[in-house]
Design a protein around this motif. Structure first.
Motif, short mmCIF file in Angstrom:
data_model
loop_
_atom_site.label_atom_id
_atom_site.label_comp_id
_atom_site.label_asym_id
_atom_site.label_seq_id
_atom_site.Cartn_x
_atom_site.Cartn_y
_atom_site.Cartn_z
N TYR A 104 0.83 -1.21 0.00
CA TYR A 104 0.00 0.00 0.00
C TYR A 104 0.87 1.26 0.00
N TYR A 105 1.98 1.20 0.71
CA TYR A 105 2.91 2.33 0.68
C TYR A 105 3.61 2.43 -0.66
N LEU A 106 3.83 1.30 -1.31
CA LEU A 106 4.47 1.31 -2.62
C LEU A 106 3.67 2.17 -3.60
N LEU A 107 2.37 2.18 -3.44
CA LEU A 107 1.52 3.02 -4.30
C LEU A 107 1.83 4.50 -4.15
N LYS A 108 2.32 4.90 -2.98
CA LYS A 108 2.69 6.31 -2.76
C LYS A 108 3.90 6.67 -3.63
N ILE A 109 4.88 5.78 -3.70
CA ILE A 109 6.04 6.04 -4.56
C ILE A 109 5.60 6.04 -6.01
N GLY A 110 4.77 5.08 -6.38
CA GLY A 110 4.27 5.04 -7.75
C GLY A 110 3.54 6.31 -8.13
N SER A 111 2.73 6.79 -7.24
CA SER A 111 1.95 7.99 -7.52
C SER A 111 2.83 9.22 -7.69
N VAL A 112 3.78 9.41 -6.80
CA VAL A 112 4.63 10.60 -6.84
C VAL A 112 5.61 10.56 -8.02
N THR A 113 5.90 9.36 -8.54
CA THR A 113 6.83 9.24 -9.66
C THR A 113 6.13 9.04 -11.00
#
Length: 113
Positions: free
Chosen positions: A75-84
């Motif tokens: 779920y946190y991985l989605l944060k990196i995906g979103s910001v990049t």
């Protein structure tokens, strides 16, 4: 007892402890100000969270499968995906070793991004 599932990582306490720095960084990306700081200077942002060079390289390379194996919560991985700029389906394609188009052909959703 947990039984291994081929080609999957089980997010357990061991993996959670391994990824604690990565997960703290990702949790910070919930804040608009922190996302802006990440976009301004990724290296400074990663250093702020104490990431080691291996962890930094995983983020620099946008190696989502590697980040999971390093202990990043999905779920946190989605944060990196979103910001990049890497949406869920692009991340999924990379993790499966497929092109985006190949991955989309396995989905039941038309017009996905």
């Amino acid at each position: 007892m947990l039984r291994p599932i081929p080609d999957t990582s089980i997010f357990d306490l061991r993996l959670s402890l391994r990824g604690r720095r990565l997960n703290k960084l990702c949790a910070a990306l919930c804040s608009p100000q922190e996302r802006a700081a990440f976009k301004r200077d990724e290296d400074a942002f990663m250093s702020k969270y104490g990431l080691n060079e291996t962890e930094k390289d995983l983020i620099r390379q946008r190696d989502f499968r590697g980040l999971i194996e390093a202990g990043t919560n999905i779920y946190y991985l989605l944060k990196i995906g979103s910001v990049t700029g890497h949406g869920l389906y692009r991340m999924g394609a990379q993790m499966r070793g497929e092109t985006y188009e190949e991955f989309l052909s396995t989905r039941n959703i038309s017009g996905a991004v």
